[in-house]
Motif scaffolding. Structure first.
Motif, PDB file in Angstrom:
ATOM      1  N   VAL A  70     -51.047 -15.807 -16.086  1.00  0.00           N
ATOM      2  CA  VAL A  70     -50.901 -16.476 -17.385  1.00  0.00           C
ATOM      3  C   VAL A  70     -50.736 -15.458 -18.512  1.00  0.00           C
ATOM      4  N   HIS A  71     -51.480 -14.359 -18.421  1.00  0.00           N
ATOM      5  CA  HIS A  71     -51.407 -13.330 -19.459  1.00  0.00           C
ATOM      6  C   HIS A  71     -50.316 -12.293 -19.176  1.00  0.00           C
ATOM      7  N   LYS A  72     -49.536 -12.549 -18.122  1.00  0.00           N
ATOM      8  CA  LYS A  72     -48.429 -11.656 -17.749  1.00  0.00           C
ATOM      9  C   LYS A  72     -48.911 -10.234 -17.487  1.00  0.00           C
ATOM     10  N   ARG A  73     -50.094 -10.126 -16.869  1.00  0.00           N
ATOM     11  CA  ARG A  73     -50.624  -8.820 -16.478  1.00  0.00           C
ATOM     12  C   ARG A  73     -50.291  -8.617 -15.004  1.00  0.00           C
ATOM     13  N   THR A  74     -49.582  -7.557 -14.710  1.00  0.00           N
ATOM     14  CA  THR A  74     -49.213  -7.273 -13.329  1.00  0.00           C
ATOM     15  C   THR A  74     -50.163  -6.239 -12.748  1.00  0.00           C
ATOM     16  N   TYR A  75     -50.135  -6.118 -11.436  1.00  0.00           N
ATOM     17  CA  TYR A  75     -50.994  -5.141 -10.767  1.00  0.00           C
ATOM     18  C   TYR A  75     -50.695  -3.735 -11.275  1.00  0.00           C
ATOM     19  N   SER A  76     -49.425  -3.403 -11.435  1.00  0.00           N
ATOM     20  CA  SER A  76     -49.072  -2.056 -11.880  1.00  0.00           C
ATOM     21  C   SER A  76     -49.562  -1.787 -13.305  1.00  0.00           C
ATOM     22  N   GLU A  77     -49.525  -2.813 -14.167  1.00  0.00           N
ATOM     23  CA  GLU A  77     -50.033  -2.631 -15.532  1.00  0.00           C
ATOM     24  C   GLU A  77     -51.544  -2.427 -15.528  1.00  0.00           C
ATOM     25  N   LEU A  78     -52.254  -3.204 -14.695  1.00  0.00           N
ATOM     26  CA  LEU A  78     -53.703  -3.057 -14.615  1.00  0.00           C
ATOM     27  C   LEU A  78     -54.068  -1.679 -14.071  1.00  0.00           C
ATOM     28  N   ARG A  79     -53.321  -1.231 -13.071  1.00  0.00           N
ATOM     29  CA  ARG A  79     -53.565   0.100 -12.487  1.00  0.00           C
ATOM     30  C   ARG A  79     -53.303   1.188 -13.539  1.00  0.00           C
ATOM     31  N   LYS A  80     -52.247   1.018 -14.304  1.00  0.00           N
ATOM     32  CA  LYS A  80     -51.900   1.974 -15.358  1.00  0.00           C
ATOM     33  C   LYS A  80     -53.026   2.052 -16.396  1.00  0.00           C
ATOM     34  N   GLN A  81     -53.604   0.891 -16.772  1.00  0.00           N
ATOM     35  CA  GLN A  81     -54.705   0.868 -17.733  1.00  0.00           C
ATOM     36  C   GLN A  81     -55.906   1.636 -17.185  1.00  0.00           C
ATOM     37  N   ARG A  82     -56.208   1.429 -15.905  1.00  0.00           N
ATOM     38  CA  ARG A  82     -57.341   2.146 -15.294  1.00  0.00           C
ATOM     39  C   ARG A  82     -57.075   3.644 -15.276  1.00  0.00           C
ATOM     40  N   THR A  83     -55.859   4.045 -14.951  1.00  0.00           N
ATOM     41  CA  THR A  83     -55.494   5.456 -14.903  1.00  0.00           C
ATOM     42  C   THR A  83     -55.606   6.065 -16.292  1.00  0.00           C
ATOM     43  N   GLN A  84     -55.127   5.342 -17.315  1.00  0.00           N
ATOM     44  CA  GLN A  84     -55.237   5.845 -18.681  1.00  0.00           C
ATOM     45  C   GLN A  84     -56.689   6.052 -19.063  1.00  0.00           C
ATOM     46  N   SER A  85     -57.554   5.121 -18.673  1.00  0.00           N
ATOM     47  CA  SER A  85     -58.975   5.252 -18.996  1.00  0.00           C
ATOM     48  C   SER A  85     -59.549   6.505 -18.357  1.00  0.00           C
ATOM     49  N   LYS A  86     -59.170   6.781 -17.100  1.00  0.00           N
ATOM     50  CA  LYS A  86     -59.650   7.984 -16.420  1.00  0.00           C
ATOM     51  C   LYS A  86     -59.115   9.227 -17.110  1.00  0.00           C
ATOM     52  N   ASP A  87     -57.829   9.203 -17.498  1.00  0.00           N
ATOM     53  CA  ASP A  87     -57.228  10.335 -18.186  1.00  0.00           C
ATOM     54  C   ASP A  87     -57.932  10.598 -19.514  1.00  0.00           C
ATOM     55  N   GLU A  88     -58.254   9.515 -20.234  1.00  0.00           N
ATOM     56  CA  GLU A  88     -58.937   9.668 -21.512  1.00  0.00           C
ATOM     57  C   GLU A  88     -60.310  10.309 -21.307  1.00  0.00           C
ATOM     58  N   ARG A  89     -61.007   9.900 -20.241  1.00  0.00           N
ATOM     59  CA  ARG A  89     -62.323  10.486 -19.958  1.00  0.00           C
ATOM     60  C   ARG A  89     -62.194  11.958 -19.597  1.00  0.00           C
ATOM     61  N   SER A  90     -61.144  12.327 -18.867  1.00  0.00           N
ATOM     62  CA  SER A  90     -60.977  13.723 -18.458  1.00  0.00           C
ATOM     63  C   SER A  90     -60.622  14.611 -19.645  1.00  0.00           C
ATOM     64  N   ASN A  91     -60.120  14.011 -20.729  1.00  0.00           N
ATOM     65  CA  ASN A  91     -59.795  14.787 -21.914  1.00  0.00           C
ATOM     66  C   ASN A  91     -61.015  15.085 -22.786  1.00  0.00           C
ATOM     67  N   LEU A  92     -62.146  14.502 -22.432  1.00  0.00           N
ATOM     68  CA  LEU A  92     -63.356  14.779 -23.186  1.00  0.00           C
ATOM     69  C   LEU A  92     -63.773  16.229 -22.985  1.00  0.00           C
ATOM     70  N   ARG A  93     -64.279  16.821 -24.006  1.00  0.00           N
ATOM     71  CA  ARG A  93     -64.714  18.207 -23.929  1.00  0.00           C
ATOM     72  C   ARG A  93     -65.972  18.291 -23.070  1.00  0.00           C
ATOM     73  N   GLU A  94     -65.990  19.239 -22.162  1.00  0.00           N
ATOM     74  CA  GLU A  94     -67.163  19.407 -21.317  1.00  0.00           C
ATOM     75  C   GLU A  94     -68.302  19.956 -22.147  1.00  0.00           C
ATOM     76  N   GLU A  95     -69.493  19.542 -21.760  1.00  0.00           N
ATOM     77  CA  GLU A  95     -70.676  20.025 -22.458  1.00  0.00           C
ATOM     78  C   GLU A  95     -70.943  21.466 -22.071  1.00  0.00           C
ATOM     79  N   ILE A  96     -71.343  22.266 -23.002  1.00  0.00           N
ATOM     80  CA  ILE A  96     -71.653  23.660 -22.738  1.00  0.00           C
ATOM     81  C   ILE A  96     -73.162  23.816 -22.797  1.00  0.00           C
ATOM     82  N   TRP A  97     -73.716  24.363 -21.725  1.00  0.00           N
ATOM     83  CA  TRP A  97     -75.187  24.524 -21.655  1.00  0.00           C
ATOM     84  C   TRP A  97     -75.577  25.910 -22.025  1.00  0.00           C
TER      85      TRP A  97
END
Length: 128
Positions: free
Chosen positions: A101-128
């Motif tokens: 109904v919302h015209k969301r395809t499997y590939s679009e949902l997968r792309k959104q998940r991948t983008q979320s992972k990419d965004e998390r990987s762009n976070l600066r690592e904590e320095i101890w």
């Protein structure tokens, strides 16, 4: 949590959207009670699966009048058409048909998940 009674529903929902907290509407007792009533009245059956002649368990109630576009309709279950017909505007759907109904395809949902992972990987690592 109950929806605030001191202002219009539309105003509260627009405020939630502005603060990226629309999930609070879906967690409200008012929505949960309405959702449960719709699901129970339809025996937890997906309307679109039934129209295809098979059984599918509904896990979502779809707003025909999308909450983001028409927040004043968020708790409206029935509308009366111009010809006086009473029509339900909340529909129990399975996850698959809700995505259709919302015209969301499997590939679009997968792309959104991948983008979320990419965004998390762009976070600066904590320095101890």
């Amino acid at each position: 949590m109950r929806i605030p009674g001191d202002r219009p529903l539309e105003s509260w929902i627009r405020d939630l959207m502005e603060h990226d907290r629309l999930y609070a509407f879906y967690q409200s007792d008012d929505w949960q009670e309405l959702r449960d009533a719709v699901m129970l009245d339809h025996n937890y059956e997906c309307e679109m699966c039934a129209a295809e002649g098979r059984y599918g368990r509904a896990d979502t109630v779809h707003h025909e009048h999308e909450v983001r576009r028409e927040p004043s309709m968020a708790l409206t279950r029935f509308v009366t058409t111009d010809d006086g017909e009473r029509r339900e505007v909340l529909h129990p759907l399975c996850n698959h048909h809700h995505n259709v109904v919302h015209k969301r395809t499997y590939s679009e949902l997968r792309k959104q998940r991948t983008q979320s992972k990419d965004e998390r990987s762009n976070l600066r690592e904590e320095i101890w």
